[in-house]
Motif scaffolding. Structure first.
Motif, PDB file in Angstrom:
ATOM      1  N   ARG A  59       0.841  -1.200   0.000  1.00 12.55           N
ATOM      2  CA  ARG A  59       0.000   0.000   0.000  1.00 12.55           C
ATOM      3  C   ARG A  59       0.878   1.253   0.000  1.00 12.55           C
ATOM      4  N   ILE A  60       1.945   1.226   0.792  1.00 12.23           N
ATOM      5  CA  ILE A  60       2.852   2.373   0.836  1.00 12.23           C
ATOM      6  C   ILE A  60       3.587   2.523  -0.492  1.00 12.23           C
ATOM      7  N   LEU A  61       4.002   1.407  -1.089  1.00 13.45           N
ATOM      8  CA  LEU A  61       4.677   1.466  -2.387  1.00 13.45           C
ATOM      9  C   LEU A  61       3.778   2.089  -3.447  1.00 13.45           C
ATOM     10  N   ALA A  62       2.520   1.653  -3.499  1.00  7.32           N
ATOM     11  CA  ALA A  62       1.597   2.205  -4.486  1.00  7.32           C
ATOM     12  C   ALA A  62       1.454   3.712  -4.326  1.00  7.32           C
ATOM     13  N   ASP A  63       1.379   4.162  -3.091  1.00 11.15           N
ATOM     14  CA  ASP A  63       1.268   5.593  -2.827  1.00 11.15           C
ATOM     15  C   ASP A  63       2.524   6.333  -3.273  1.00 11.15           C
ATOM     16  N   ARG A  64       3.693   5.764  -3.003  1.00 11.98           N
ATOM     17  CA  ARG A  64       4.943   6.395  -3.416  1.00 11.98           C
ATOM     18  C   ARG A  64       5.028   6.495  -4.937  1.00 11.98           C
ATOM     19  N   LEU A  65       4.657   5.417  -5.618  1.00 14.22           N
ATOM     20  CA  LEU A  65       4.722   5.426  -7.078  1.00 14.22           C
ATOM     21  C   LEU A  65       3.704   6.390  -7.698  1.00 14.22           C
ATOM     22  N   ASP A  66       2.533   6.489  -7.071  1.00 19.07           N
ATOM     23  CA  ASP A  66       1.472   7.351  -7.611  1.00 19.07           C
ATOM     24  C   ASP A  66       1.740   8.826  -7.361  1.00 19.07           C
ATOM     25  N   THR A  67       2.229   9.154  -6.168  1.00 21.48           N
ATOM     26  CA  THR A  67       2.301  10.564  -5.768  1.00 21.48           C
ATOM     27  C   THR A  67       3.711  11.130  -5.691  1.00 21.48           C
ATOM     28  N   LEU A  68       4.674  10.316  -5.255  1.00 23.46           N
ATOM     29  CA  LEU A  68       6.033  10.827  -5.058  1.00 23.46           C
ATOM     30  C   LEU A  68       6.863  10.756  -6.331  1.00 23.46           C
ATOM     31  N   LEU A  69       6.849   9.632  -7.016  1.00 22.80           N
ATOM     32  CA  LEU A  69       7.720   9.463  -8.177  1.00 22.80           C
ATOM     33  C   LEU A  69       7.461  10.501  -9.269  1.00 22.80           C
ATOM     34  N   PRO A  70       6.208  10.801  -9.642  1.00 23.51           N
ATOM     35  CA  PRO A  70       6.012  11.828 -10.674  1.00 23.51           C
ATOM     36  C   PRO A  70       6.645  13.165 -10.296  1.00 23.51           C
ATOM     37  N   ARG A  71       6.503  13.546  -9.039  1.00 24.80           N
ATOM     38  CA  ARG A  71       7.087  14.822  -8.597  1.00 24.80           C
ATOM     39  C   ARG A  71       8.609  14.798  -8.694  1.00 24.80           C
ATOM     40  N   LEU A  72       9.214  13.694  -8.282  1.00 23.67           N
ATOM     41  CA  LEU A  72      10.672  13.615  -8.285  1.00 23.67           C
ATOM     42  C   LEU A  72      11.242  13.496  -9.695  1.00 23.67           C
ATOM     43  N   ILE A  84      17.372  -1.599 -14.632  1.00 22.19           N
ATOM     44  CA  ILE A  84      17.624  -2.885 -15.282  1.00 22.19           C
ATOM     45  C   ILE A  84      18.600  -3.674 -14.421  1.00 22.19           C
ATOM     46  N   ASN A  85      18.228  -4.892 -14.042  1.00 23.07           N
ATOM     47  CA  ASN A  85      19.119  -5.698 -13.201  1.00 23.07           C
ATOM     48  C   ASN A  85      18.849  -7.176 -13.387  1.00 23.07           C
ATOM     49  N   ARG A  86      19.757  -7.982 -12.845  1.00 24.97           N
ATOM     50  CA  ARG A  86      19.656  -9.421 -12.984  1.00 24.97           C
ATOM     51  C   ARG A  86      19.643 -10.099 -11.619  1.00 24.97           C
ATOM     52  N   GLU A  87      19.127 -11.305 -11.591  1.00 24.96           N
ATOM     53  CA  GLU A  87      19.077 -12.095 -10.368  1.00 24.96           C
ATOM     54  C   GLU A  87      20.492 -12.255  -9.796  1.00 24.96           C
ATOM     55  N   TYR A  88      20.586 -12.059  -8.469  1.00 23.49           N
ATOM     56  CA  TYR A  88      21.834 -12.120  -7.703  1.00 23.49           C
ATOM     57  C   TYR A  88      22.701 -10.874  -7.872  1.00 23.49           C
ATOM     58  N   ALA A  89      22.278  -9.945  -8.695  1.00 24.43           N
ATOM     59  CA  ALA A  89      23.019  -8.689  -8.844  1.00 24.43           C
ATOM     60  C   ALA A  89      22.016  -7.547  -8.904  1.00 24.43           C
ATOM     61  N   GLU A  90      21.101  -7.545  -7.936  1.00 24.13           N
ATOM     62  CA  GLU A  90      20.018  -6.556  -7.946  1.00 24.13           C
ATOM     63  C   GLU A  90      20.546  -5.136  -7.742  1.00 24.13           C
ATOM     64  N   ASP A  91      19.936  -4.209  -8.439  1.00 25.46           N
ATOM     65  CA  ASP A  91      20.185  -2.787  -8.230  1.00 25.46           C
ATOM     66  C   ASP A  91      19.785  -2.439  -6.801  1.00 25.46           C
ATOM     67  N   PRO A  92      20.588  -1.621  -6.084  1.00 22.01           N
ATOM     68  CA  PRO A  92      20.227  -1.267  -4.706  1.00 22.01           C
ATOM     69  C   PRO A  92      18.829  -0.671  -4.554  1.00 22.01           C
ATOM     70  N   VAL A  93      18.330  -0.006  -5.603  1.00 22.90           N
ATOM     71  CA  VAL A  93      17.027   0.631  -5.510  1.00 22.90           C
ATOM     72  C   VAL A  93      15.882  -0.324  -5.866  1.00 22.90           C
ATOM     73  N   TYR A  94      16.196  -1.482  -6.401  1.00 24.65           N
ATOM     74  CA  TYR A  94      15.185  -2.372  -6.966  1.00 24.65           C
ATOM     75  C   TYR A  94      14.098  -2.751  -5.978  1.00 24.65           C
ATOM     76  N   PHE A  95      14.471  -3.228  -4.791  1.00 25.07           N
ATOM     77  CA  PHE A  95      13.469  -3.728  -3.857  1.00 25.07           C
ATOM     78  C   PHE A  95      12.600  -2.608  -3.259  1.00 25.07           C
ATOM     79  N   THR A  96      13.001  -1.363  -3.436  1.00 21.96           N
ATOM     80  CA  THR A  96      12.149  -0.249  -3.009  1.00 21.96           C
ATOM     81  C   THR A  96      11.092   0.086  -4.050  1.00 21.96           C
ATOM     82  N   LEU A  97      11.166  -0.564  -5.213  1.00 20.82           N
ATOM     83  CA  LEU A  97      10.271  -0.240  -6.328  1.00 20.82           C
ATOM     84  C   LEU A  97       9.284  -1.346  -6.667  1.00 20.82           C
TER      85      LEU A  97
END
Length: 461
Positions: A59-72, A84-97
């Protein structure tokens, strides 16, 4: 009778709401001197079971993507952002998205964020395992070559002028695109599109450092859990003077968090100071390991993550001698001076100031107040050591290039971390090292300790 999953979720959510009502008052305090708060145990604070955590996090992720990401994205001047990332070498930001439960960027996962004319952001996934939730699948499947071609088609069809990619020389969290993936991306794009690729560094940092209203509501509860376990550890529930070691207390803290289902992001540290163990001052950290005795000063440093939000907390305890009802006056004065140092630091928080400017102002104010202090504060959030303005480092009280030049933004969270040294008359003038750290939120005007701050010693009787 077995409860349905929905019923369990409803009960868990109710418990969290009730607990937050107790934990949140620190956000309403009028100023730093009023923000002292004693938390005696984590036992009275709700901890959601796994399925309920997923619902809250998504629920928090959906809110961030809907309201925060467009502004940023608009703030960063990007028309498109690629993760863009691959298994076992995930981008540090990936799991926040991505929505939970998610354990990896399976095979190769491509996320595309495309800013539309109306300011909203289209969210697409180009990967073999569709993410669902907030993402629309933009590829129906095939081999790896077909996947890269699908990504190129998505990009070309939307014709973005500036395309952000996660490459950075100075910020690890913004450098998640590997060299191999970067090279392949440039191969599949038409040359005029490859020339539009630009580092997404500002966007990544702003995405990671910014806390939404929903996260600010939850954060006090997360921090209260960390402080509650510290209070349990620095008590006779755990410590028998003359018997218990600092290592045993550290393992209790780790085990208690584990029992609560709260992952730690570093192993807890517990150490002690006492008369006869010299503290030189300004030369690193004071404190040793060993058997805890009456009259000892205790210190711990702990960090947990819950509902994707991390904490970083350091507090002090005292083991009462026989006949004592409180710590010696010199130690009480040392904690009060540590609180005063915190006030000087948080008083320097002004929107737009760099971390280096806040450091310089705090050190100068401390000097004028006669406080021997050291500042090493940092942002917190999705990571314990999160991106944003670095405000000093324990081994560098001078400006920190790049990270220290980042400016303070509203709705960002920090570990108010540092220490003071003060002579204790009852110890023959020997220095005590007061190492203090509390998690706090800066709303653009005021620093609010998320679950209060330590203004009284933890006492082991």
């Amino acid at each position: 009778m077995r409860l349905t999953q929905l019923a369990v979720l409803a009960i868990a959510t109710s418990l969290l709401t009730t607990a937050l009502a107790v934990a949140a008052p620190g956000l309403r305090d009028s100023g730093p001197p009023q923000q002292g708060r004693a938390i005696h145990s984590a036992g009275d604070l709700a901890v959601l079971p796994g399925p309920a955590r997923v619902e809250v996090e998504n629920r928090i992720l959906a809110d961030r993507l809907d309201t925060l990401l467009p502004r940023l994205m608009a703030e960063s001047g990007l028309d498109m952002w690629l993760v863009i990332n691959r298994e076992y070498a995930e981008d540090p930001v990936y799991f926040t998205l991505v929505p939970q439960p998610s354990f990896a960027a399976r095979r190769t996962t491509m996320l595309v964020f495309s800013r539309k004319a109306d300011g909203t952001v289209e969210r697409l996934s180009v990967n073999r395992y569709p993410l669902g939730g907030p993402y629309t699948a933009a590829w129906s499947g095939g081999d790896l070559d077909a996947q890269w071609k699908a990504l190129a088609d998505v990009i070309v069809s939307r014709d973005p002028k500036r395309i952000g990619i996660n490459t950075s020389r100075h910020w690890p969290v913004a450098d998640g695109l590997t060299a191999g993936l970067d090279a392949r991306l440039r191969e599949v794009l038409p040359s005029d599109f490859a020339s539009r690729l630009t580092p997404a560094e500002p966007l990544v940092i702003r995405w990671l450092e910014t806390r939404t209203a929903a996260e600010s509501e939850i954060y006090p509860h997360v921090v209260a859990l960390a402080r509650g376990v510290i209070a349990e550890a620095f008590s006779t529930k755990v410590i028998t003077p003359g018997v218990t070691t600092t290592a045993e207390v550290a393992w209790y803290i780790r085990g208690r968090f584990e029992a609560l289902g709260l992952p730690i992001w570093f192993f807890p540290d517990v150490n002690l100071q006492r008369p006869g163990i010299a503290c030189k001052g300004d030369e690193g950290f004071c404190g040793v390991s060993g058997v805890i005795q009456r009259g000892d000063v205790l210190h711990t440093d702990v960090g947990i993550c819950y509902l994707k939000l991390c904490t970083d907390t350091q507090e002090m305890g005292y083991v009462l001698r026989l006949g004592e009802a409180a710590p010696p006056a010199g130690l009480q004065a040392a904690l009060a001076e540590g609180n005063r140092w915190q006030d000087l630091l948080t008083g320097a928080f002004v929107t737009g100031r760099t971390g280096n400017e806040i450091l310089a102002r705090t050190l100068e104010a401390s000097r004028k107040a006669g406080i021997r202090g050291s500042v090493y504060s940092h942002p917190i959030g999705f990571f314990g050591h999160a991106p944003g303005p670095t405000i000093g480092m324990w081994d560098n009280q001078r400006p920190t290039p790049v990270q220290g030049d980042w400016r303070l933004n509203p709705d960002t969270a920090y570990a108010i971390e540092g220490a003071i040294w003060r002579g204790v008359p009852e110890w023959g003038g020997q220095l005590v090292h007061m190492k203090l750290e509390q998690s706090a939120l800066f709303d653009g005007k005021t620093v609010h300790y998320l679950a209060g701050r330590q203004t009284e010693w933890h006492l082991v009787r």
